[in-house]
Design a protein around this motif. Structure first.
Motif, PDB file in Angstrom:
ATOM      1  N   SER A 189     -33.779  -7.845  -8.055  1.00 40.63           N
ATOM      2  CA  SER A 189     -34.159  -6.529  -7.562  1.00 40.63           C
ATOM      3  C   SER A 189     -35.527  -6.144  -8.094  1.00 40.63           C
ATOM      4  O   SER A 189     -35.956  -6.590  -9.171  1.00 40.63           O
ATOM      5  CB  SER A 189     -33.126  -5.471  -7.968  1.00 40.63           C
ATOM      6  OG  SER A 189     -33.082  -5.334  -9.371  1.00 40.63           O
ATOM      7  N   GLN A 190     -36.183  -5.313  -7.333  1.00 39.52           N
ATOM      8  CA  GLN A 190     -37.455  -4.712  -7.745  1.00 39.52           C
ATOM      9  C   GLN A 190     -37.332  -3.213  -7.510  1.00 39.52           C
ATOM     10  O   GLN A 190     -37.270  -2.757  -6.373  1.00 39.52           O
ATOM     11  CB  GLN A 190     -38.621  -5.275  -6.950  1.00 39.52           C
ATOM     12  CG  GLN A 190     -39.970  -4.692  -7.346  1.00 39.52           C
ATOM     13  CD  GLN A 190     -41.087  -5.136  -6.414  1.00 39.52           C
ATOM     14  OE1 GLN A 190     -41.328  -4.516  -5.386  1.00 39.52           O
ATOM     15  NE2 GLN A 190     -41.760  -6.218  -6.781  1.00 39.52           N
ATOM     16  N   ASN A 235     -38.828  -5.248 -12.497  1.00 39.15           N
ATOM     17  CA  ASN A 235     -38.178  -6.381 -11.837  1.00 39.15           C
ATOM     18  C   ASN A 235     -36.995  -6.849 -12.676  1.00 39.15           C
ATOM     19  O   ASN A 235     -37.042  -6.830 -13.909  1.00 39.15           O
ATOM     20  CB  ASN A 235     -39.154  -7.541 -11.643  1.00 39.15           C
ATOM     21  CG  ASN A 235     -40.327  -7.161 -10.761  1.00 39.15           C
ATOM     22  OD1 ASN A 235     -40.168  -6.416  -9.797  1.00 39.15           O
ATOM     23  ND2 ASN A 235     -41.514  -7.654 -11.096  1.00 39.15           N
ATOM     24  N   ASP A 236     -35.941  -7.285 -12.007  1.00 36.92           N
ATOM     25  CA  ASP A 236     -34.743  -7.701 -12.730  1.00 36.92           C
ATOM     26  C   ASP A 236     -34.073  -8.842 -11.965  1.00 36.92           C
ATOM     27  O   ASP A 236     -33.967  -8.798 -10.733  1.00 36.92           O
ATOM     28  CB  ASP A 236     -33.776  -6.525 -12.880  1.00 36.92           C
ATOM     29  CG  ASP A 236     -32.603  -6.852 -13.787  1.00 36.92           C
ATOM     30  OD1 ASP A 236     -32.788  -7.665 -14.709  1.00 36.92           O
ATOM     31  OD2 ASP A 236     -31.514  -6.304 -13.561  1.00 36.92           O
ATOM     32  N   THR A 282     -36.226   0.561  -3.829  1.00 38.50           N
ATOM     33  CA  THR A 282     -35.678  -0.673  -4.380  1.00 38.50           C
ATOM     34  C   THR A 282     -35.600  -1.740  -3.300  1.00 38.50           C
ATOM     35  O   THR A 282     -35.123  -1.468  -2.187  1.00 38.50           O
ATOM     36  CB  THR A 282     -34.265  -0.441  -4.953  1.00 38.50           C
ATOM     37  OG1 THR A 282     -34.313   0.593  -5.933  1.00 38.50           O
ATOM     38  CG2 THR A 282     -33.719  -1.713  -5.582  1.00 38.50           C
ATOM     39  N   GLN A 326     -42.970   0.099 -11.868  1.00 41.61           N
ATOM     40  CA  GLN A 326     -42.165  -0.961 -11.264  1.00 41.61           C
ATOM     41  C   GLN A 326     -41.405  -1.753 -12.323  1.00 41.61           C
ATOM     42  O   GLN A 326     -41.928  -2.038 -13.406  1.00 41.61           O
ATOM     43  CB  GLN A 326     -43.071  -1.894 -10.469  1.00 41.61           C
ATOM     44  CG  GLN A 326     -42.356  -3.000  -9.706  1.00 41.61           C
ATOM     45  CD  GLN A 326     -43.324  -3.798  -8.855  1.00 41.61           C
ATOM     46  OE1 GLN A 326     -43.983  -3.257  -7.964  1.00 41.61           O
ATOM     47  NE2 GLN A 326     -43.428  -5.081  -9.138  1.00 41.61           N
TER      48      GLN A 326
END
Length: 749
Positions: free
Chosen positions: A237-238, A255-256, A738, A253
């Motif tokens: 995800s972002q 990121n994950d 997202t 932002q």
């Protein structure tokens, strides 16, 4: 389409008076054609009895079912004739989303103990609908998803369906002997009326429908194989956020990427182990919108996560003591469920990166969240002494360094006769919470870091052809808490009486079924201080075009919130208000692809924020359109306005729009838009600081492409965002967005 090989044949015989499912060694191709040679060996059953809303009358349409098995799969085929196939209510939809349309299916009680039964239904396009019906609670868990195969197709004379249900998706007692299960074959046929067509008659004077299901023998070669599923998953995800109150602020932002794995293992044919490590426990699709202003008690949201849904019925009782939506974001989960003859059990353990629970009260509840990690566990054991008598024990625990809540419950259900049932439940809770503070007093309870208390419920229910009667009493102590469950009230005693009379037309009539009911409820706290008294009278009439008219009149005396929230007393610390409300609701389906519903409610309503009586106007609308076999439009709107002292207090408007284009039974593109508009009048809310009042708007959108090979082998690619507006903003400003992708694959060795 899929091809499934059978095993070697056997020579079972049919016991007199019972259905017997044949065993075949032929090859079955699941393509909806029903032309394989194996079907010539099948048991054929006619579905020719309408048992709802008609009382066991001949069916106006012809339906035939074929059944056989091969030791690995149960095969079912349906040939559903229709004199007007253009009126079939069947479309390409998402799984479990068209229960009101044309369906054919099978109900199976694999333990033949009349407590739970599997439900497998298919629509004319092969869309699967499944669930588990629970006789104890009287409800069906339609959120459960099994692993099975189906194919449906429309024909010139109606539609036909093929199904293959693997034994690995069922729980049953193992062994090489001939097995006896309970079975019902059902067709749902919605035209002017929604007919329930079966191969058996049902007695309306017997409240237990699952108890009336006949038996089928066979399944001697049934094996569940390894019953092992390993499901790795990857979620990327972002997420971007920004401060909408600072002009020109940049997006921040993050990121994950998370990887996890889940395991489902049948340790034996009647014992299942589920485990998960670092799961993605987020809900992919947004919850349905709900009104939130002027609400004193917590709102309910369904559980949708696969780990908790698997065998969730093993934890059911008369109260919702295991509401797993309270568990927000665990790192792991472990669950063991099993059944042996008349005994069943379930236990699970998880952790959570935070601690969230409902804190109940007699006039309001609240949701409390602590940042500390916690652990949660639940245990349920049930003993069915007979079809008429069952006992259950439930225990739950939530714990961290500063807090614990432990609960123990004993419940019983006894069928005195076919129409009368006695239900009883006794509970005890023990709580220690070092985080307790002023918020506890606001609910009407004294602040106490350590507390234990009891609760109980006793009910006598009568359910027959023409009458539904109920006498119920429950009492929940001031300090009773079920932090893993969904219990929003405490410190109250409630007595309730219900009477419902049902009517059925004897000949052709403009109406198909009707009932009139009245329900009287009175509540006090444990000190016998009055809380509320309500009398609700309702008339429901069903008619042509699947129409329904519902008229409800409510007369009540209710207690407002406390003048002094730090004082737990009600008497002398609150005011009572008399409410009268009238609700009118109607719905119908003018064409097979259109459903419309409209409701209007008006009358008195307490303005809890300002402790006074107001005037309510509420409009609710539903519109569902199958524009084509692939395109589905679902629009829901809820508008409410409250006036008091001849001026507006607030208006709240919710609009929930869902668009879905189903490419086939496995893939779809979905768009959802949820809009909320709340306007609270600063000049007529004297108890609320003006800084909190005024306009508040939000808009959430989500676009998802999904591909589902099976319930746990899925691919999601999506985008969502959220915009907001209030007194400091002159338009909706986007504050969060997202992009996300989820991939999981269920590997069955």
């Amino acid at each position: 389409m899929s091809t499934i090989k059978s095993q070697a044949a056997s020579a079972d015989t049919t016991p007199p008076g019972q259905l017997h499912i044949p065993y075949s060694s032929q090859t079955i191709t699941i393509d909806g054609e029903i032309n394989d040679r194996a079907w010539q060996e099948a048991l054929e059953v006619s579905l020719n009895i309408v048992n709802d809303p008609w009382e066991n009358k001949p069916s106006p349409v012809t339906t035939r079912a074929k059944l056989l098995e091969n030791g690995e799969y149960i095969y079912i085929a349906f040939i559903a004739a229709d004199p007007e196939p253009e009126n079939i209510k069947g479309y390409l939809t998402d799984r479990d989303s068209s229960w009101t349309g044309d369906l054919v299916g099978i109900k199976l009680d694999t333990f033949n103990n009349r407590r739970l039964n599997y439900e497998f239904f298919v629509n004319p396009f092969g869309v699967q609908h499944d669930g588990i019906a629970n006789e104890l609670t009287g409800e069906s868990n339609d959120l459960w998803d099994g692993f099975w195969q189906s194919y449906g197709k429309k024909t010139a004379d109606g539609f036909q369906v093929e199904m293959a249900i693997p034994y690995s998706t069922l729980n049953f007692k193992p062994g090489t002997d001939i097995k006896t299960w309970a079975i019902e074959l059902v067709r749902l046929y919605p035209r002017d009326e929604r007919l329930r067509i079966s191969h058996i008659p049902l007695d309306r004077d017997n409240a237990c429908w699952i108890c009336q299901m006949p038996e089928i023998t066979g399944f001697k070669q049934a094996t569940m194989g390894s019953n092992l599923k390993i499901t790795p998953s990857l979620v990327a995800s972002q997420e971007s956020n920004r401060d909408i109150y600072t002009p020109g602020s940049d997006w921040q932002q993050e990121n994950d990427v998370d990887a996890g794995v889940s395991l489902s293992w049948g340790l034996s044919a009647d014992t299942q182990l589920n485990a998960t490590i670092n799961p993605d426990f987020s809900n992919i699709e947004t919850d349905s919108a709900q009104l939130t202003v002027n609400k004193n008690f917590s709102l309910f949201y369904d559980e949708k996560r696969a780990f908790f849904l698997e065998n969730a019925d093993y934890f059911a009782s008369n109260y919702n003591l295991v509401h797993t939506r309270n568990i927000s974001d665990p790192d792991y989960g472990l669950k063991l469920t099993g059944r042996d003859n008349n005994h069943s059990y379930g236990v699970f353990v998880t952790n959570d990166t935070q601690t969230s629970y409902i804190k109940p009260g007699n006039l309001r509840s609240s949701v409390v969240t602590h940042d500390k990690q916690s652990h949660a566990a639940a245990l349920n054991y049930r003993y069915e002494q007979s079809e008429d008598l069952a006992f259950g024990v439930t225990s739950t625990l939530r714990i961290n360094d500063d807090y614990h809540n432990a609960l123990l419950s004993v419940d019983s259900k006894y069928r005195i006769s076919e129409t009368n049932t006695l239900i009883a439940q006794l509970m005890h809770s023990d709580t220690r919470d070092e985080n307790e503070g002023q918020s506890f007093i606001l609910l009407g309870n004294e602040p106490d870091n350590k507390a234990d208390d009891q609760a109980f419920k006793l009910a006598l229910e009568h359910d027959s052809e023409f009458w539904r009667l109920g006498a119920r009493h429950q009492q929940i102590g001031k300090d009773f808490r079920a932090d893993l469950g969904f219990i929003t009230r405490a410190d109250f005693k409630e007595s309730q009486l219900e009477v419902k009379r049902l009517f059925y037309p004897e000949n052709d009539s403009l109406w198909t079924e009707a009932n009139i009911s009245s329900e009287w409820t009175i509540r006090h706290n444990e000190q016998d201080e009055f809380i509320s008294r309500e009398l609700v009278t309702e008339l429901q009439v069903q008619g042509p075009y699947l129409s329904e008219i519902d008229i409800e009149y409510q007369q009540a005396t209710k207690t407002g919130l406390r003048f002094n929230p730090t004082d737990s007393r009600i008497l002398g610390n609150s005011e009572q208000f008399d409410e009268q409300k009238l609700k009118i609701y109607g719905e119908f389906q003018p064409t097979p692809g259109i459903f419309a519903g409209l409701g209007y409610q008006f009358g008195d309503q307490i303005d809890y924020n300002n402790n006074r009586l107001g005037e309510l106007s509420k409009i609710t609308g539903y519109l569902q359109i199958h524009a084509t076999d692939h395109l589905y439009i679902d629009l829901y709107q809820n508008y409410i306005k409250l006036d008091a002292d001849r001026a507006e207090v607030y208006t709240e408007n919710l609009v929930d729009l869902r668009l879905s284009y189903q490419f086939d039974v496995k893939s779809a593109l979905k768009l959802s838009l949820v809009y909320s508009d709340v306007d609270q009048n600063p000049d007529n809310n004297p108890s609320i600081p003006r800084d909190y009042l005024g306009k508040s708007k939000s808009l959430s959108s989500q676009l998802i492409y999904s591909y589902k090979l099976n319930p746990q082998s899925v691919f999601y690619l999506g985008y969502s965002d959220n915009s907001a507006q209030d007194n400091d903003l002159d338009r909706l400003e986007r504050r969060q967005k997202t992009f996300f992708c989820k991939v999981s694959y269920s590997w069955i060795p």
